[in-house]
Design a protein around this motif. Structure first.
Motif, PDB file in Angstrom:
ATOM      1  N   ALA A  59     -56.688 -61.901 -21.528  1.00  0.00           N
ATOM      2  CA  ALA A  59     -55.290 -62.069 -21.927  1.00  0.00           C
ATOM      3  C   ALA A  59     -54.351 -61.766 -20.766  1.00  0.00           C
ATOM      4  N   VAL A  60     -54.690 -60.752 -19.978  1.00  0.00           N
ATOM      5  CA  VAL A  60     -53.840 -60.396 -18.840  1.00  0.00           C
ATOM      6  C   VAL A  60     -53.728 -61.574 -17.875  1.00  0.00           C
ATOM      7  N   ARG A  61     -54.827 -62.265 -17.655  1.00  0.00           N
ATOM      8  CA  ARG A  61     -54.794 -63.433 -16.762  1.00  0.00           C
ATOM      9  C   ARG A  61     -53.745 -64.440 -17.223  1.00  0.00           C
ATOM     10  N   MET A  62     -53.634 -64.652 -18.533  1.00  0.00           N
ATOM     11  CA  MET A  62     -52.663 -65.604 -19.052  1.00  0.00           C
ATOM     12  C   MET A  62     -51.232 -65.085 -18.893  1.00  0.00           C
ATOM     13  N   LEU A  63     -51.032 -63.785 -19.084  1.00  0.00           N
ATOM     14  CA  LEU A  63     -49.693 -63.234 -18.876  1.00  0.00           C
ATOM     15  C   LEU A  63     -49.241 -63.449 -17.439  1.00  0.00           C
ATOM     16  N   LEU A  64     -50.150 -63.240 -16.507  1.00  0.00           N
ATOM     17  CA  LEU A  64     -49.814 -63.443 -15.103  1.00  0.00           C
ATOM     18  C   LEU A  64     -49.508 -64.909 -14.825  1.00  0.00           C
ATOM     19  N   ALA A  65     -50.248 -65.825 -15.469  1.00  0.00           N
ATOM     20  CA  ALA A  65     -50.001 -67.255 -15.292  1.00  0.00           C
ATOM     21  C   ALA A  65     -48.623 -67.655 -15.820  1.00  0.00           C
ATOM     22  N   MET A  66     -48.119 -66.887 -16.797  1.00  0.00           N
ATOM     23  CA  MET A  66     -46.794 -67.161 -17.344  1.00  0.00           C
ATOM     24  C   MET A  66     -45.695 -66.412 -16.599  1.00  0.00           C
ATOM     25  N   GLY A  67     -46.061 -65.720 -15.532  1.00  0.00           N
ATOM     26  CA  GLY A  67     -45.069 -65.028 -14.722  1.00  0.00           C
ATOM     27  C   GLY A  67     -44.540 -63.757 -15.330  1.00  0.00           C
ATOM     28  N   VAL A  68     -45.308 -63.141 -16.240  1.00  0.00           N
ATOM     29  CA  VAL A  68     -44.869 -61.897 -16.870  1.00  0.00           C
ATOM     30  C   VAL A  68     -45.103 -60.730 -15.915  1.00  0.00           C
ATOM     31  N   ASP A  69     -44.093 -59.909 -15.738  1.00  0.00           N
ATOM     32  CA  ASP A  69     -44.216 -58.698 -14.925  1.00  0.00           C
ATOM     33  C   ASP A  69     -44.912 -57.636 -15.775  1.00  0.00           C
TER      34      ASP A  69
END
Length: 429
Positions: A59-69
């Motif tokens: 899930a973290v990988r997807m947050l990073l792909a969405m530009g979430v800090d």
């Protein structure tokens, strides 16, 4: 994030129903690609969702792909791995070091997480309409194709709303386990696929800074004989002075369908050692429960004009009940297919591309979810569950395989075959 109000009928390239992780992910990647997106949310942010609040590296990988800090100063608590507890034994398993995934997990309440994700979708151009419920699909009389949704916007007063029709070539249903749009199109929950139930509450606790997700794998069902539930109890430190504490269990054929899970949670907490316990006077929220649709328990994931993402399509890990990573990923898969389809100039080509979406979800999760359903059938046998929980933690090598399988972070074929094979050998003839 400013809520928009629908003032009348509208058209767009895509209507996304539900602004949870699946819907916000789909809206983000659709809008990022330049499409006009309407994102509907029946509630208003921030709002609660029943969840364990733990995010795996997937899930973290997807947050990073969405530009979430995801830095800690933005309110995120990092985790090192999973601590499994049975009887007096415990085993700590760190998230693996893999090139394809971050080596850490996160914890964040769904109240915060879903708000952050919706904001990301709005930031790249999606139009978010809160307090707007998709009442029914709009279906073309001649073709039977979904061409939009009928929605009710109730920004201030739920009893006085505005009924509108929102039209689009594609609708993404990310409206959860009870998906109204899916049911309206005849897509019922598959009774041959497992369902789980979870209840949770928040407790004030000094353990809120624990950087391991904690899973207790022996939770009695509260009935005579203390039969173990095919599930686990969890303690996830939120980093904000509280812990998310809950239990989740299969609602499978051999499992009682009349279990009071709130009583199960209370009984389990009362059995914990005092130094690891959660007194009721420290509870800071009401107990809340939810159903978890496991392992593709609603299919197909596409009918003409309508795509299912996240819980609406039963995209929840059968091994663990974790669904956030699959919601985020399926939202992106749906967006990728739609972007490709709408770039085609012929209707037939568009339809062919859109119809490829179920193949994409099957390729991504089909084999893994099939193993998970096999795992469910095996551990639903009380004798197997008792042996596995009693002796599992004394075999660290086996538990590392189990962890590798549960977290779904890499090639899982060997792990799945060996773990499920071992459990089957424990099953009484």
């Amino acid at each position: 994030m400013t809520a928009r109000l629908i003032e009348g009928d509208a058209e767009a390239d895509v209507v996304v129903v539900g602004a949870g992780p699946a819907g916000s992910s789909a809206a983000f990647f659709l809008a990022q690609a330049g499409l006009e997106v309407l994102l509907l949310e029946k509630s208003a942010f921030p709002r609660e969702k029943v969840c364990g609040d733990g995010l795996t590296p997937r899930a973290v990988r997807m947050l990073l792909a969405m530009g979430v800090d995801v830095s800690t100063d933005k309110g995120w608590a990092r985790t090192r791995g999973l601590r499994m507890v049975a009887d007096r034994a415990q085993l700590e398993l760190d998230w693996p070091e893999l090139a394809a995934f971050p080596s850490y997990g996160l914890v964040r309440s769904r109240r915060d997480l879903d708000t952050v994700l919706a904001r990301r979708a709005v930031a790249v151009g999606a139009r978010l309409y809160e307090r707007t419920t998709a009442v029914a699909p709009v279906v073309d009389d001649r073709s039977g194709r979904v061409i939009g949704v009928r929605a009710r916007s109730s920004p201030l007063d739920a009893d006085r709303g505005l009924d509108v029709v929102l039209r689009a070539p594609v609708v993404v249903a990310a409206d959860g386990v009870s998906s109204r749009l899916a049911l309206a199109m005849g897509l019922q929950r598959r009774t041959d696929r497992p369902l789980a139930v979870a209840v949770r509450a928040y407790y004030a606790s000094p353990r809120h800074t624990d950087d391991y997700l904690e899973a207790w794998v022996q939770v009695p069902d509260g009935g005579p004989g203390g039969r173990l539930l095919p599930g686990y109890g969890w303690v996830f430190g939120m980093g904000d002075g509280t812990c998310n504490v809950g239990v989740g269990s299969l609602n499978a054929p051999r499992s009682s369908r009349h279990i009071d899970y709130r009583s199960v949670l209370s009984s389990w907490l009362a059995s914990l050692p005092p130094e690891r316990g959660f007194p009721d006077e420290e509870r800071t929220s009401a107990l809340a429960g939810a159903a978890l649709p496991l392992g593709f328990n609603r299919t197909p994931h596409y009918v003409p004009g309508l795509m299912l993402a996240g819980d609406a399509g039963g995209m929840v890990n059968p091994f663990t009940g974790e669904g956030i990573s699959y919601a985020l990923e399926s939202g992106r898969m749906a967006a990728d297919v739609v972007v490709d389809a709408l770039s085609r100039h012929r209707d037939g080509e568009r339809d062919d591309v859109l119809a490829s979406y179920p193949r994409a979800t099957a390729d991504a999760y089909g084999r893994y979810f099939s193993w998970g359903r096999g795992f469910v059938r095996v551990i639903d046998h009380p004798a197997v569950l008792a042996v596995a929980t009693r002796h599992g933690l004394s075999h660290p090598a086996l538990m590392r395989l189990v962890f590798r399988l549960l977290c779904h972070l890499g090639p899982e074929t060997e792990a799945a075959d060996r773990v499920i094979g071992a459990l089957r050998r424990l099953a009484p003839r």
